[in-house]
Motif scaffolding. Structure first.
Motif, PDB file in Angstrom:
ATOM      1  N   UNK A 143       0.890  -1.208  -0.069  1.00 44.10           N
ATOM      2  CA  UNK A 143      -0.109   0.232   0.016  1.00 44.10           C
ATOM      3  C   UNK A 143       0.743   1.264   0.182  1.00 44.10           C
ATOM      4  N   UNK A 144       2.208   1.289  -0.072  1.00 40.29           N
ATOM      5  CA  UNK A 144       2.783   2.551   0.073  1.00 40.29           C
ATOM      6  C   UNK A 144       3.241   3.025  -1.519  1.00 40.29           C
ATOM      7  N   UNK A 145       3.797   4.157  -1.290  1.00 38.39           N
ATOM      8  CA  UNK A 145       3.993   4.896  -2.629  1.00 38.39           C
ATOM      9  C   UNK A 145       5.616   4.690  -2.368  1.00 38.39           C
ATOM     10  N   UNK A 146       6.296   4.754  -3.547  1.00 42.61           N
ATOM     11  CA  UNK A 146       7.816   4.470  -3.430  1.00 42.61           C
ATOM     12  C   UNK A 146       8.569   5.439  -4.321  1.00 42.61           C
ATOM     13  N   UNK A 147       9.921   5.975  -4.051  1.00 42.42           N
ATOM     14  CA  UNK A 147      10.684   6.480  -4.784  1.00 42.42           C
ATOM     15  C   UNK A 147      11.989   5.624  -5.274  1.00 42.42           C
ATOM     16  N   UNK A 148      11.789   5.132  -6.460  1.00 41.71           N
ATOM     17  CA  UNK A 148      12.846   4.149  -7.011  1.00 41.71           C
ATOM     18  C   UNK A 148      13.913   5.019  -7.293  1.00 41.71           C
ATOM     19  N   UNK A 149      15.455   4.429  -6.841  1.00 41.52           N
ATOM     20  CA  UNK A 149      16.609   5.305  -6.764  1.00 41.52           C
ATOM     21  C   UNK A 149      17.710   4.363  -7.456  1.00 41.52           C
ATOM     22  N   UNK A 150      18.347   4.840  -8.468  1.00 48.55           N
ATOM     23  CA  UNK A 150      19.659   3.849  -8.803  1.00 48.55           C
ATOM     24  C   UNK A 150      20.423   4.574  -9.697  1.00 48.55           C
ATOM     25  N   UNK A 167       2.297   4.690  -8.186  1.00 48.57           N
ATOM     26  CA  UNK A 167       2.849   4.258  -7.047  1.00 48.57           C
ATOM     27  C   UNK A 167       4.349   4.509  -7.019  1.00 48.57           C
ATOM     28  N   UNK A 168       4.927   4.929  -8.021  1.00 46.82           N
ATOM     29  CA  UNK A 168       6.556   5.138  -8.003  1.00 46.82           C
ATOM     30  C   UNK A 168       6.863   6.137  -9.016  1.00 46.82           C
ATOM     31  N   UNK A 169       8.035   6.639  -8.629  1.00 45.36           N
ATOM     32  CA  UNK A 169       8.557   7.766  -9.178  1.00 45.36           C
ATOM     33  C   UNK A 169      10.166   7.358  -9.200  1.00 45.36           C
ATOM     34  N   UNK A 170      10.924   7.664 -10.295  1.00 43.20           N
ATOM     35  CA  UNK A 170      12.413   7.278 -10.513  1.00 43.20           C
ATOM     36  C   UNK A 170      13.172   8.452 -10.350  1.00 43.20           C
ATOM     37  N   UNK A 171      14.575   8.200  -9.664  1.00 44.53           N
ATOM     38  CA  UNK A 171      15.563   9.341  -9.500  1.00 44.53           C
ATOM     39  C   UNK A 171      16.822   8.532  -9.904  1.00 44.53           C
ATOM     40  N   UNK A 172      17.447   9.152 -10.796  1.00 45.90           N
ATOM     41  CA  UNK A 172      18.824   8.441 -11.316  1.00 45.90           C
ATOM     42  C   UNK A 172      19.834   9.412 -11.020  1.00 45.90           C
ATOM     43  N   UNK A 173      20.695   9.044 -10.028  1.00 50.10           N
ATOM     44  CA  UNK A 173      21.861  10.000  -9.647  1.00 50.10           C
ATOM     45  C   UNK A 173      22.776   9.213  -8.651  1.00 50.10           C
ATOM     46  N   UNK A 174      24.039   9.328  -8.570  1.00 50.92           N
ATOM     47  CA  UNK A 174      24.887   8.705  -7.581  1.00 50.92           C
ATOM     48  C   UNK A 174      24.512   9.391  -6.344  1.00 50.92           C
ATOM     49  N   UNK A 175      24.267   8.447  -5.319  1.00 49.70           N
ATOM     50  CA  UNK A 175      23.642   8.703  -3.745  1.00 49.70           C
ATOM     51  C   UNK A 175      24.656   9.484  -3.291  1.00 49.70           C
TER      52      UNK A 175
END
Length: 265
Positions: free
Chosen positions: A29-36, A53-61
């Motif tokens: 039931x959660x919403x999530x930020x996908x990262x990598x 339900x999901x959004x994407x963020x591409x970046x060196x952490x």
């Protein structure tokens, strides 16, 4: 649904354990930020979970300002932030003989410093939601494989950070911080890493019993299932804890003296 309405950032979630956690929290039931770092893989995950339900963020952490940008994306998209999963990490071989300054700094930067700064950036919003942080460590934190010196050091430091913040942040701000230490998990990266070390394409199918009493490695989905407890409200007031998720005890194990104890190369 155990995580209904929560918004969660999962770093390193385009593949492996992070991806499995992202899939599981959305199923709950959660919403999530996908990262990598792998944009194509990340887009596949978002497509599977759905843009609602999901959004994407591409970046060196470890990039300057990356933590703030992840937090801002969650707030701009869903208006809140309830939990963090610090999963992104570099797993790279090193020993006392070949670990130089630059290499150690890079591993520490990604595996230990970046989780700290993401918690720091998210803290005002986690305080507002009385949220939770879950750090993904490793059983290597206790000593580590002989050729994982730098990686093991970073996971040991992460474990200390978890206990420190899990005490102070919960008492002062109501934010829980816990950690799980997975053992040997059958991820895409682990399959590739062992093949690079000269093992066969099917190396994981017939492992010595001393490493896999169950007859197989742990699956990412099993780590993900365990993660839900720490991200939701059912873990209640528990904070500052580190839980090992392995098939055998790490301390005080009675290793049988037989042919199955020969370590993998």
């Amino acid at each position: 649904m155990r995580l209904k309405g929560k918004v969660i950032i999962v770093t390193g979630s385009t593949m492996g354990i992070g991806k499995a956690i992202a899939q599981k929290v959305v199923a709950e039931g959660a919403k999530v930020i996908i990262h990598g770092l792998e944009e194509e893989l990340g887009m596949q995950v978002v497509s599977e979970l759905g843009p609602a339900n999901a959004r994407l963020h591409i970046e060196d952490i470890a990039s300057e300002g990356a933590a703030g940008r992840l937090v801002d994306l969650a707030l701009q998209t869903w208006g809140r932030l309830d939990s963090l999963v610090n999963n992104a990490a570099i797993v790279a071989a090193s020993t006392i003989y070949d670990t130089d300054h630059a290499f150690l700094n890079r591993i520490m930067e990604v595996n230990t410093a970046a989780p700290l700064f993401l918690i720091q950036a998210a803290l005002p919003h986690l305080i507002a939601s009385r949220g939770a942080v879950l750090n993904i460590g490793s059983i290597n934190a206790y000593s580590g494989e002989h050729n994982l010196l730098a990686y093991s050091m970073t996971k040991g430091a992460l474990m200390t950070m978890t206990r420190n913040l899990g005490d102070n942040l919960f008492r002062e701000k109501g934010v829980r911080v816990n950690q799980i230490n997975p053992g040997w998990v059958l991820t895409e990266n682990e399959i590739a890493r062992k093949k690079e070390h000269g093992l066969s394409d099917t190396w994981y199918e017939n492992l010595p019993n001393v490493y896999t009493p169950s007859g197989r490695l742990i699956f990412p989905e099993e780590i993900a299932s365990a993660s839900v407890y720490w991200l939701g409200d059912e873990s209640g007031p528990i904070s500052g804890q580190v839980v090992d998720l392995e098939q055998f005890p790490m301390i005080g194990r009675n290793v049988p003296k037989d042919e199955n104890t020969v370590p993998l190369k």
